[in-house]
Design an enzyme around this catalytic site. Structure first.
Site, PDB file in Angstrom:
ATOM      1  CB  CYS A  79      43.006  33.247  44.463  1.00  0.00           C
ATOM      2  SG  CYS A  79      42.019  34.410  45.402  1.00  0.00           S
ATOM      3  CG  HIS A 170      41.044  35.056  50.776  1.00  0.00           C
ATOM      4  ND1 HIS A 170      42.066  34.201  51.041  1.00  0.00           N
ATOM      5  CD2 HIS A 170      41.170  35.393  49.470  1.00  0.00           C
ATOM      6  CE1 HIS A 170      42.786  34.013  49.957  1.00  0.00           C
ATOM      7  NE2 HIS A 170      42.270  34.733  48.983  1.00  0.00           N
ATOM      8  CB  ILE A 172      32.125  34.032  54.012  1.00  0.00           C
ATOM      9  CG1 ILE A 172      33.321  33.075  54.024  1.00  0.00           C
ATOM     10  CG2 ILE A 172      30.809  33.262  53.826  1.00  0.00           C
ATOM     11  CD1 ILE A 172      33.341  32.127  55.217  1.00  0.00           C
ATOM     12  CG  HIS A 279      39.706  35.464  40.745  1.00  0.00           C
ATOM     13  ND1 HIS A 279      38.551  35.830  41.403  1.00  0.00           N
ATOM     14  CD2 HIS A 279      40.689  35.498  41.657  1.00  0.00           C
ATOM     15  CE1 HIS A 279      38.841  36.072  42.674  1.00  0.00           C
ATOM     16  NE2 HIS A 279      40.121  35.885  42.848  1.00  0.00           N
ATOM     17  CG  HIS A 335      39.788  39.390  39.632  1.00  0.00           C
ATOM     18  ND1 HIS A 335      40.184  40.633  39.235  1.00  0.00           N
ATOM     19  CD2 HIS A 335      40.432  39.156  40.806  1.00  0.00           C
ATOM     20  CE1 HIS A 335      41.044  41.127  40.131  1.00  0.00           C
ATOM     21  NE2 HIS A 335      41.204  40.248  41.081  1.00  0.00           N
TER      22      HIS A 335
END
Length: 406
Positions: A79, A170, A172, A279, A335
């Site tokens: 990930c 997750h 974008i 990460h 991260h």
DNA sequence: ATGTCC
């Protein structure tokens, strides 16, 4: 020196880059468990976004010699984050960003893309595009080697998950930097197949150690010893899943750029200053003159001059950073901001109205399902960046204008 | 995070 040292009875010291940032007692206890493992090399390094994880702590660097802990890497193997600066500026974006968000949501399958045939196919390609087929072909020899020995891994979403976002955390994003340059940024991992690899080897480690597992501080610290068959197989499989995750992000970035070209009139390129970093991973590295297995669980490599990505929460700033090569931290940084409360607590404390106010400047979902991602559920990113000032320097500061959540 | 004999 900007770190504290905590000595551990019958264990290695813990070095914490958490000045001015709260560290929960449960996370501290978990770090002390990990520090007692006899194969830890020198010390644990703790990043300022530290919080409780499964088996070991998210936001920590676990250097080992002669053994590897599969649950420390976890199930979202590889990930990480990818970011690419474009030649566009804010003025080139349409006034209404909804069309850009829709184009991205269409170009990249994600958690809310309807199931194709069964629920198992959630967020998968129905018919992968040619570029995905070609990328999968390059991953197939390694996969065939792994599944020859572990055939149950064949029955996973592998080819059909390549170039897809997934769910939950997750995302974008379209961002603007301090000079109003447009960036695309995304966060994803190794999807179904990486999850299956992680779970398989976590089970194998616990099965291999069943005679001694009661002696471990936590069963999720079960490990493989170097020289054993499963150690070698895990190193091979976890490395493959990390490659899959990196290429998954590469494919998505290409498709995000193509989607943007459909709705942005001005021609542009997007490969300026691209960064693609894990990460959640393990790899062999040299530290203090010795070969070491370095597990970064919610931590990013920050060797001198190396670029990395530290995302803030939805609606907060994110950072493109350059490593300072701090050897005491095994050349690592955080991260992200790190959660300040659990997902459940965030859902109890905040409403959809709070989420609408907190993300007023971002084109994104604002429904009840994303309340757990509200910026107030995360630590103060300024404090987190200050605490790691000897690990990284900021190269670019990004603010989101579009966010697609999986 | 993923997949669903939990």
């Amino acid at each position: 020196m900007s770190y504290q040292v905590q000595d551990v009875t019958a264990g290695k010291p813990i070095k914490l880059w958490t000045e001015g940032v709260p560290v929960e007692d449960d996370a501290r206890k978990q770090l002390m468990n990990t520090a007692q493992m006899p194969f830890i090399f020198r010390h644990l390094a703790v990043m300022p976004d530290v919080h409780l994880g499964k088996g070991s702590t998210i936001g920590s660097v676990i250097p080992t010699q002669g053994a590897i802990i599969p649950a420390a890497v976890g199930v979202d193997i590889g990930c990480g984050m990818m970011a690419a600066r474009t030649t566009l500026t804010a003025a080139d974006l349409p006034d209404n960003l909804h069309g850009l968000r829709s184009a991205i949501e269409t170009a990249v399958p994600h958690g809310r893309t309807p199931p194709r045939q069964s629920r198992r196919d959630k967020g998968a390609w129905e018919n992968p595009p040619e570029a995905v087929d070609a990328m999968w072909a390059s991953l197939l020899p390694g996969f065939a080697r792994i599944t020859e020995k572990y055939p149950r891994l064949k029955n996973t979403n592998n080819h059909k998950h390549l170039g897809t976002l997934g769910t939950g955390n997750h995302f974008i994003e379209v961002c603007l930097d301090e000079a109003d340059h447009v960036w695309f940024m995304l966060h994803s991992g190794s999807r179904g197949v990486g999850n299956a690899i992680g779970n398989l080897f976590i089970e194998l480690a616990q099965a291999d150690m069943r005679q001694h597992i009661a002696n471990l501080p936590d069963k999720d610290l079960a490990y493989f010893e170097e020289g054993s068959e499963h150690f070698a197989d895990y190193v091979d499989a976890v490395g493959w899943a990390q490659d899959y995750a990196r290429r998954n992000r590469d494919v998505m970035m290409v498709n995000v750029v193509a989607a943007a070209r459909q709705v942005i009139a001005k021609p542009f390129t997007a490969d300026v200053e691209a960064v693609n970093c894990h990460h959640n991973y393990v790899q062999r590295e040299t530290h203090f003159g010795s070969e070491v297995l370095v597990t970064r669980k919610g931590a990013v490599s920050a060797r001198k001059g190396e670029l990395g990505i530290i995302p803030g929460s939805m609606g907060a700033r994110s950072y493109i950073v350059r490593g300072l090569g701090n050897e005491e931290a095994f050349c690592s940084c955080s991260h992200g901001a790190g959660r300040s409360m659990s997902r459940n607590e965030a859902r109890r404390r905040f409403t959809v109205d709070d989420q609408i106010k907190a993300t007023a400047h971002v084109e994104c979902r604002k429904d009840s399902e994303v309340i757990d991602e509200i910026p107030m559920a995360y630590k103060d990113i300024d404090a987190v960046m200050h605490a790691q000032r000897e690990l990284v320097e900021v190269v670019h500061t990004l603010r989101q204008v579009v966010c697609v959540k999986g």
